[in-house]
Motif scaffolding. Structure first.
Motif, PDB file in Angstrom:
ATOM      1  N   LEU A   1       0.824  -1.208   0.000  1.00 31.12           N
ATOM      2  CA  LEU A   1       0.000   0.000   0.000  1.00 31.12           C
ATOM      3  C   LEU A   1       0.858   1.258   0.000  1.00 31.12           C
ATOM      4  O   LEU A   1       0.525   2.241  -0.676  1.00 31.12           O
ATOM      5  N   GLN A   2       1.964   1.260   0.727  1.00 32.95           N
ATOM      6  CA  GLN A   2       2.845   2.422   0.730  1.00 32.95           C
ATOM      7  C   GLN A   2       3.471   2.638  -0.650  1.00 32.95           C
ATOM      8  O   GLN A   2       3.600   3.776  -1.107  1.00 32.95           O
ATOM      9  N   ALA A   3       3.826   1.548  -1.314  1.00 28.54           N
ATOM     10  CA  ALA A   3       4.357   1.661  -2.678  1.00 28.54           C
ATOM     11  C   ALA A   3       3.293   2.229  -3.619  1.00 28.54           C
ATOM     12  O   ALA A   3       3.583   3.090  -4.458  1.00 28.54           O
ATOM     13  N   ALA A   4       2.060   1.763  -3.464  1.00 30.10           N
ATOM     14  CA  ALA A   4       0.963   2.268  -4.298  1.00 30.10           C
ATOM     15  C   ALA A   4       0.710   3.743  -4.012  1.00 30.10           C
ATOM     16  O   ALA A   4       0.467   4.527  -4.932  1.00 30.10           O
ATOM     17  N   LEU A   5       0.794   4.118  -2.741  1.00 29.91           N
ATOM     18  CA  LEU A   5       0.583   5.521  -2.364  1.00 29.91           C
ATOM     19  C   LEU A   5       1.619   6.413  -3.036  1.00 29.91           C
ATOM     20  O   LEU A   5       1.297   7.496  -3.530  1.00 29.91           O
ATOM     21  N   GLY A   6       2.853   5.937  -3.073  1.00 28.57           N
ATOM     22  CA  GLY A   6       3.906   6.701  -3.735  1.00 28.57           C
ATOM     23  C   GLY A   6       3.742   6.760  -5.246  1.00 28.57           C
ATOM     24  O   GLY A   6       4.242   7.679  -5.894  1.00 28.57           O
ATOM     25  N   ALA A   7       3.052   5.782  -5.812  1.00 25.61           N
ATOM     26  CA  ALA A   7       2.899   5.703  -7.263  1.00 25.61           C
ATOM     27  C   ALA A   7       1.630   6.355  -7.790  1.00 25.61           C
ATOM     28  O   ALA A   7       1.491   6.534  -9.001  1.00 25.61           O
ATOM     29  N   VAL A   8       0.711   6.725  -6.913  1.00 25.76           N
ATOM     30  CA  VAL A   8      -0.591   7.242  -7.355  1.00 25.76           C
ATOM     31  C   VAL A   8      -0.448   8.424  -8.306  1.00 25.76           C
ATOM     32  O   VAL A   8      -1.181   8.519  -9.289  1.00 25.76           O
ATOM     33  N   ASP A   9       0.481   9.288  -8.056  1.00 23.26           N
ATOM     34  CA  ASP A   9       0.617  10.489  -8.885  1.00 23.26           C
ATOM     35  C   ASP A   9       1.497  10.293 -10.118  1.00 23.26           C
ATOM     36  O   ASP A   9       1.714  11.229 -10.875  1.00 23.26           O
ATOM     37  N   THR A  10       1.994   9.079 -10.316  1.00 22.62           N
ATOM     38  CA  THR A  10       2.813   8.835 -11.503  1.00 22.62           C
ATOM     39  C   THR A  10       1.913   8.429 -12.659  1.00 22.62           C
ATOM     40  O   THR A  10       0.769   8.017 -12.466  1.00 22.62           O
ATOM     41  N   GLU A  11       2.462   8.494 -13.838  1.00 17.70           N
ATOM     42  CA  GLU A  11       1.666   8.134 -15.017  1.00 17.70           C
ATOM     43  C   GLU A  11       1.500   6.625 -15.163  1.00 17.70           C
ATOM     44  O   GLU A  11       0.630   6.165 -15.896  1.00 17.70           O
ATOM     45  N   ASP A  12       2.296   5.847 -14.443  1.00 18.35           N
ATOM     46  CA  ASP A  12       2.201   4.388 -14.529  1.00 18.35           C
ATOM     47  C   ASP A  12       1.122   3.806 -13.622  1.00 18.35           C
ATOM     48  O   ASP A  12       0.691   2.671 -13.828  1.00 18.35           O
ATOM     49  N   TYR A  13       0.706   4.554 -12.610  1.00 18.36           N
ATOM     50  CA  TYR A  13      -0.265   4.010 -11.669  1.00 18.36           C
ATOM     51  C   TYR A  13      -1.598   3.756 -12.367  1.00 18.36           C
ATOM     52  O   TYR A  13      -2.085   4.576 -13.138  1.00 18.36           O
ATOM     53  N   GLY A  14      -2.177   2.605 -12.074  1.00 18.81           N
ATOM     54  CA  GLY A  14      -3.485   2.270 -12.627  1.00 18.81           C
ATOM     55  C   GLY A  14      -3.421   1.535 -13.950  1.00 18.81           C
ATOM     56  O   GLY A  14      -4.449   1.286 -14.573  1.00 18.81           O
ATOM     57  N   TYR A  15      -2.188   1.172 -14.361  1.00 22.46           N
ATOM     58  CA  TYR A  15      -2.029   0.423 -15.600  1.00 22.46           C
ATOM     59  C   TYR A  15      -1.391  -0.927 -15.289  1.00 22.46           C
ATOM     60  O   TYR A  15      -0.499  -1.031 -14.444  1.00 22.46           O
ATOM     61  N   CYS A  16      -1.847  -1.942 -15.961  1.00 23.82           N
ATOM     62  CA  CYS A  16      -1.381  -3.309 -15.756  1.00 23.82           C
ATOM     63  C   CYS A  16       0.113  -3.414 -16.070  1.00 23.82           C
ATOM     64  O   CYS A  16       0.570  -2.928 -17.110  1.00 23.82           O
ATOM     65  N   GLU A  17       0.848  -4.060 -15.171  1.00 20.47           N
ATOM     66  CA  GLU A  17       2.290  -4.250 -15.366  1.00 20.47           C
ATOM     67  C   GLU A  17       2.592  -5.239 -16.483  1.00 20.47           C
ATOM     68  O   GLU A  17       3.689  -5.237 -17.027  1.00 20.47           O
ATOM     69  N   GLU A  18       1.626  -6.076 -16.819  1.00 19.70           N
ATOM     70  CA  GLU A  18       1.872  -7.090 -17.847  1.00 19.70           C
ATOM     71  C   GLU A  18       1.443  -6.636 -19.238  1.00 19.70           C
ATOM     72  O   GLU A  18       2.222  -6.667 -20.173  1.00 19.70           O
ATOM     73  N   CYS A  19       0.194  -6.216 -19.374  1.00 23.07           N
ATOM     74  CA  CYS A  19      -0.318  -5.887 -20.712  1.00 23.07           C
ATOM     75  C   CYS A  19      -0.379  -4.386 -20.990  1.00 23.07           C
ATOM     76  O   CYS A  19      -0.562  -3.980 -22.128  1.00 23.07           O
ATOM     77  N   GLY A  20      -0.263  -3.574 -19.943  1.00 21.64           N
ATOM     78  CA  GLY A  20      -0.286  -2.131 -20.131  1.00 21.64           C
ATOM     79  C   GLY A  20      -1.666  -1.510 -20.202  1.00 21.64           C
ATOM     80  O   GLY A  20      -1.803  -0.287 -20.312  1.00 21.64           O
ATOM     81  N   GLU A  21      -2.702  -2.338 -20.150  1.00 18.70           N
ATOM     82  CA  GLU A  21      -4.075  -1.821 -20.184  1.00 18.70           C
ATOM     83  C   GLU A  21      -4.411  -1.152 -18.851  1.00 18.70           C
ATOM     84  O   GLU A  21      -3.845  -1.489 -17.812  1.00 18.70           O
TER      85      GLU A  21
END
Length: 113
Positions: free
Chosen positions: A67-87
């Protein structure tokens, strides 16, 4: 996606897990042999309960880290996109698990092996 809403959700979950950590700390301590305190539980039952509590603590620590990693990533452009397919990961899925690294389809593939 509403990053403020997701951030609040993540912060609330981290806070709840940290409170559980504090409350459960005593259950992970040394098994006490005082039968008046343990009651009818055998030493083995008490040790098993201790081991289960320790594993629950380890899982909470891992979840807090996710959760802390996700919190740090929320404002990045990668957050909310699948790590495998990119969707894009569905908002409903992120509301259930804001640290989800995969969309539902890729998560199902990973679960199957």
């Amino acid at each position: 996606m509403q990053s403020k809403k997701i951030k609040k959700l993540i912060q609330a979950r981290i806070h709840a897990l940290e409170q559980l950590q504090e409350e459960a700390q005593a259950a992970c301590g040394t098994v006490n042999l005082d039968q008046s305190r343990v009651g009818r539980l055998s030493r083995m039952d008490a040790m098993q309960a201790q081991a289960m509590n320790q594993e629950a603590q380890r899982r909470r620590v891992r979840e807090i880290g996710r959760l802390q990693a996700a919190l740090g990533a929320v404002d990045t452009e990668d957050y909310g996109y699948c790590e495998e397919c990119g969707e894009e990961i569905g908002e409903g899925r992120l509301m259930i698990d804001p640290a989800a690294p995969y969309c539902i389809h890729c998560a199902e593939k990973h679960e199957r092996g």
